[in-house]
Design a protein around this motif. Structure first.
Motif, PDB file in Angstrom:
ATOM      1  N   GLY A  57       0.793  -1.223   0.000  1.00 45.59           N
ATOM      2  CA  GLY A  57       0.000   0.000   0.000  1.00 45.59           C
ATOM      3  C   GLY A  57       0.823   1.269   0.000  1.00 45.59           C
ATOM      4  O   GLY A  57       0.378   2.306   0.516  1.00 45.59           O
ATOM      5  N   VAL A  58       2.002   1.235  -0.599  1.00 43.74           N
ATOM      6  CA  VAL A  58       2.875   2.415  -0.592  1.00 43.74           C
ATOM      7  C   VAL A  58       2.187   3.594  -1.275  1.00 43.74           C
ATOM      8  O   VAL A  58       1.686   3.483  -2.398  1.00 43.74           O
ATOM      9  CB  VAL A  58       4.222   2.104  -1.270  1.00 43.74           C
ATOM     10  CG1 VAL A  58       5.012   3.385  -1.541  1.00 43.74           C
ATOM     11  CG2 VAL A  58       5.037   1.166  -0.392  1.00 43.74           C
ATOM     12  N   ASN A  59       2.131   4.706  -0.563  1.00 46.00           N
ATOM     13  CA  ASN A  59       1.564   5.977  -1.036  1.00 46.00           C
ATOM     14  C   ASN A  59       0.086   5.872  -1.412  1.00 46.00           C
ATOM     15  O   ASN A  59      -0.430   6.715  -2.152  1.00 46.00           O
ATOM     16  CB  ASN A  59       2.370   6.537  -2.213  1.00 46.00           C
ATOM     17  CG  ASN A  59       3.773   6.936  -1.817  1.00 46.00           C
ATOM     18  OD1 ASN A  59       4.094   7.001  -0.633  1.00 46.00           O
ATOM     19  ND2 ASN A  59       4.625   7.188  -2.786  1.00 46.00           N
ATOM     20  N   SER A  60      -0.594   4.862  -0.886  1.00 44.02           N
ATOM     21  CA  SER A  60      -2.021   4.701  -1.168  1.00 44.02           C
ATOM     22  C   SER A  60      -2.898   5.450  -0.175  1.00 44.02           C
ATOM     23  O   SER A  60      -4.106   5.581  -0.398  1.00 44.02           O
ATOM     24  CB  SER A  60      -2.396   3.211  -1.147  1.00 44.02           C
ATOM     25  OG  SER A  60      -1.754   2.509  -2.190  1.00 44.02           O
ATOM     26  N   ALA A  69      -2.995  -1.047   5.490  1.00 43.82           N
ATOM     27  CA  ALA A  69      -4.453  -1.070   5.563  1.00 43.82           C
ATOM     28  C   ALA A  69      -5.093  -0.992   4.185  1.00 43.82           C
ATOM     29  O   ALA A  69      -6.174  -1.527   3.952  1.00 43.82           O
ATOM     30  CB  ALA A  69      -4.955   0.086   6.430  1.00 43.82           C
ATOM     31  N   ALA A  70      -4.413  -0.314   3.242  1.00 43.49           N
ATOM     32  CA  ALA A  70      -4.959  -0.115   1.900  1.00 43.49           C
ATOM     33  C   ALA A  70      -4.487  -1.174   0.910  1.00 43.49           C
ATOM     34  O   ALA A  70      -4.755  -1.047  -0.283  1.00 43.49           O
ATOM     35  CB  ALA A  70      -4.597   1.273   1.386  1.00 43.49           C
ATOM     36  N   SER A  71      -3.816  -2.195   1.378  1.00 37.44           N
ATOM     37  CA  SER A  71      -3.323  -3.243   0.487  1.00 37.44           C
ATOM     38  C   SER A  71      -4.460  -3.988  -0.189  1.00 37.44           C
ATOM     39  O   SER A  71      -5.407  -4.434   0.464  1.00 37.44           O
ATOM     40  CB  SER A  71      -2.474  -4.248   1.277  1.00 37.44           C
ATOM     41  OG  SER A  71      -2.225  -5.423   0.525  1.00 37.44           O
ATOM     42  N   TRP A  72      -4.363  -4.153  -1.506  1.00 40.42           N
ATOM     43  CA  TRP A  72      -5.346  -4.939  -2.261  1.00 40.42           C
ATOM     44  C   TRP A  72      -5.418  -6.371  -1.772  1.00 40.42           C
ATOM     45  O   TRP A  72      -6.453  -7.034  -1.903  1.00 40.42           O
ATOM     46  CB  TRP A  72      -4.990  -4.943  -3.742  1.00 40.42           C
ATOM     47  CG  TRP A  72      -3.667  -5.620  -4.036  1.00 40.42           C
ATOM     48  CD1 TRP A  72      -2.433  -5.038  -4.115  1.00 40.42           C
ATOM     49  CD2 TRP A  72      -3.446  -7.018  -4.253  1.00 40.42           C
ATOM     50  NE1 TRP A  72      -1.452  -5.968  -4.360  1.00 40.42           N
ATOM     51  CE2 TRP A  72      -2.050  -7.197  -4.457  1.00 40.42           C
ATOM     52  CE3 TRP A  72      -4.286  -8.133  -4.306  1.00 40.42           C
ATOM     53  CZ2 TRP A  72      -1.486  -8.451  -4.710  1.00 40.42           C
ATOM     54  CZ3 TRP A  72      -3.725  -9.384  -4.547  1.00 40.42           C
ATOM     55  CH2 TRP A  72      -2.341  -9.531  -4.745  1.00 40.42           C
ATOM     56  N   ALA A  73      -4.328  -6.853  -1.186  1.00 48.66           N
ATOM     57  CA  ALA A  73      -4.231  -8.266  -0.820  1.00 48.66           C
ATOM     58  C   ALA A  73      -4.710  -8.553   0.591  1.00 48.66           C
ATOM     59  O   ALA A  73      -5.610  -9.383   0.799  1.00 48.66           O
ATOM     60  CB  ALA A  73      -2.785  -8.737  -0.980  1.00 48.66           C
ATOM     61  N   ALA A 266      -0.638   3.287  -6.870  1.00 43.91           N
ATOM     62  CA  ALA A 266      -2.099   3.262  -6.809  1.00 43.91           C
ATOM     63  C   ALA A 266      -2.605   3.982  -5.565  1.00 43.91           C
ATOM     64  O   ALA A 266      -2.030   3.870  -4.483  1.00 43.91           O
ATOM     65  CB  ALA A 266      -2.599   1.819  -6.807  1.00 43.91           C
ATOM     66  N   SER A 267      -3.696   4.715  -5.728  1.00 46.54           N
ATOM     67  CA  SER A 267      -4.420   5.275  -4.585  1.00 46.54           C
ATOM     68  C   SER A 267      -5.295   4.164  -3.985  1.00 46.54           C
ATOM     69  O   SER A 267      -5.292   3.024  -4.472  1.00 46.54           O
ATOM     70  CB  SER A 267      -5.303   6.429  -5.052  1.00 46.54           C
ATOM     71  OG  SER A 267      -6.334   5.937  -5.906  1.00 46.54           O
ATOM     72  N   ALA A 268      -6.058   4.512  -2.957  1.00 44.79           N
ATOM     73  CA  ALA A 268      -6.946   3.514  -2.360  1.00 44.79           C
ATOM     74  C   ALA A 268      -7.963   3.013  -3.387  1.00 44.79           C
ATOM     75  O   ALA A 268      -8.270   1.813  -3.430  1.00 44.79           O
ATOM     76  CB  ALA A 268      -7.657   4.100  -1.144  1.00 44.79           C
ATOM     77  N   SER A 269      -8.467   3.889  -4.243  1.00 40.53           N
ATOM     78  CA  SER A 269      -9.429   3.436  -5.254  1.00 40.53           C
ATOM     79  C   SER A 269      -8.751   2.565  -6.303  1.00 40.53           C
ATOM     80  O   SER A 269      -9.356   1.615  -6.821  1.00 40.53           O
ATOM     81  CB  SER A 269     -10.126   4.628  -5.919  1.00 40.53           C
ATOM     82  OG  SER A 269      -9.224   5.427  -6.661  1.00 40.53           O
ATOM     83  N   GLY A 270      -7.484   2.848  -6.616  1.00 37.62           N
ATOM     84  CA  GLY A 270      -6.738   1.969  -7.510  1.00 37.62           C
ATOM     85  C   GLY A 270      -6.496   0.610  -6.886  1.00 37.62           C
ATOM     86  O   GLY A 270      -6.612  -0.428  -7.550  1.00 37.62           O
TER      87      GLY A 270
END
Length: 288
Positions: A57-60, A69-73, A266-270
């Protein structure tokens, strides 16, 4: 084969950690963990991610650096709806997490990081790796497609040898050229890119339409496509590996899907868009 929270025990392996402010996993009510049960065809055991900055979630989030917390995984941000969170909803409990990811990691790093997933006896292994093989200081440092394919095959073999029953999910590399296209006419984005040493193979002279720069970017795009073909081929050679058939690469990212911090991650939405594809890919292997 194609297309496809809070944990009781988290194994965190990050070789190049950045400090994270205000990005720790959320404080949602605890979810029971499920170290032995599983949904459908998924093997029992933790859920692991082998990856790079996107997995972390780097820079997300709102602050620079890692934001798990914002990791897609494995993230717990409900706006992202990570693969782990969706799986917990289906299984009725959360599996332990294994973070086998490195900020800036390449596929060679992933081979070493796979040992963490093996040591923790992961039942599901999510893999998204390769952007840093092509995002290099210059084009001469880009990993050739054949070498990438051989290394990715070694990665799959390493996971399979250590985890004979694990479900592997191999995901394609996002369209990096699309990231450049979204920022090339934005003065703030190009200023950030020009001030950074990151990904010069693609982002050098970002506003230039000179033939040499157009050709350089086209070469990077062709390499990413070659990597994705190699990912699919390596996965298809393994009976318990499923890949996304290039679906993440095909995602139509918009400017809101890109981080306002560096205009490239990627941002959180990405992250949410990647999570959706990754979940759909894994879900094909789950019964019921």
């Amino acid at each position: 084969m194609t297309r496809a929270h809070a944990s009781a025990r988290i194994a965190l392996l990050v070789a190049a950690a950045l400090s994270v402010s205000g990005c720790a996993p959320g404080s949602a009510d605890p979810v029971p963990t499920v170290p032995t049960g599983s949904a459908g065809g998924a093997a029992a055991g933790p859920i692991a991610v082998i990856g790079d900055s996107m997995a972390l979630g780097v820079n997300s989030c709102s602050d620079m650096g890692e934001c798990p917390a914002a990791s897609w995984a494995l993230g717990d941000d409900p706006t992202v709806a990570s693969v782990s969170a969706r799986l917990a909803g289906q299984e009725g409990a959360s599996r332990p997490h294994v973070w086998a990811a490195k900020n800036g990691g390449t596929v060679a790093d992933a081979i070493r990081l796979a040992d963490t997933a093996v040591a923790e006896r992961a039942g599901i292994v999510l893999i998204l790796i390769g952007a840093n093989n092509v995002c290099r200081p210059d084009t001469a440092a880009v990993t050739p497609v054949a070498d990438f394919g051989a290394q990715y095959t070694t990665l799959i073999d390493t996971v399979r040898t250590g985890l004979p029953d694990a479900q592997i999910v191999a995901l394609s590399i996002p369209d990096l050229l699309r990231m450049w296209e979204l920022g090339r006419d934005d003065p703030e984005a190009t200023a950030r890119w020009n001030a950074s040493s990151s990904c010069r193979s693609l982002l050098a002279d970002p506003a230039s339409d000179a033939a040499v720069d157009v050709q350089r970017r086209a070469g990077i795009d062709e390499t990413v496509r070659g990597y994705n073909a190699a990912i699919a081929e390596a996965c298809e050679a393994d009976a318990r590996c499923v890949h996304d058939a290039g679906a993440i690469h095909a995602l139509d990212f918009t400017s809101t899907d890109i981080s306002s911090i560096d205009h490239f991650h990627a941002s959180a939405s990405g992250q949410a868009k990647v999570a959706q594809v990754a979940w759909e890919t894994l879900a094909q292997t789950l019964d019921g």
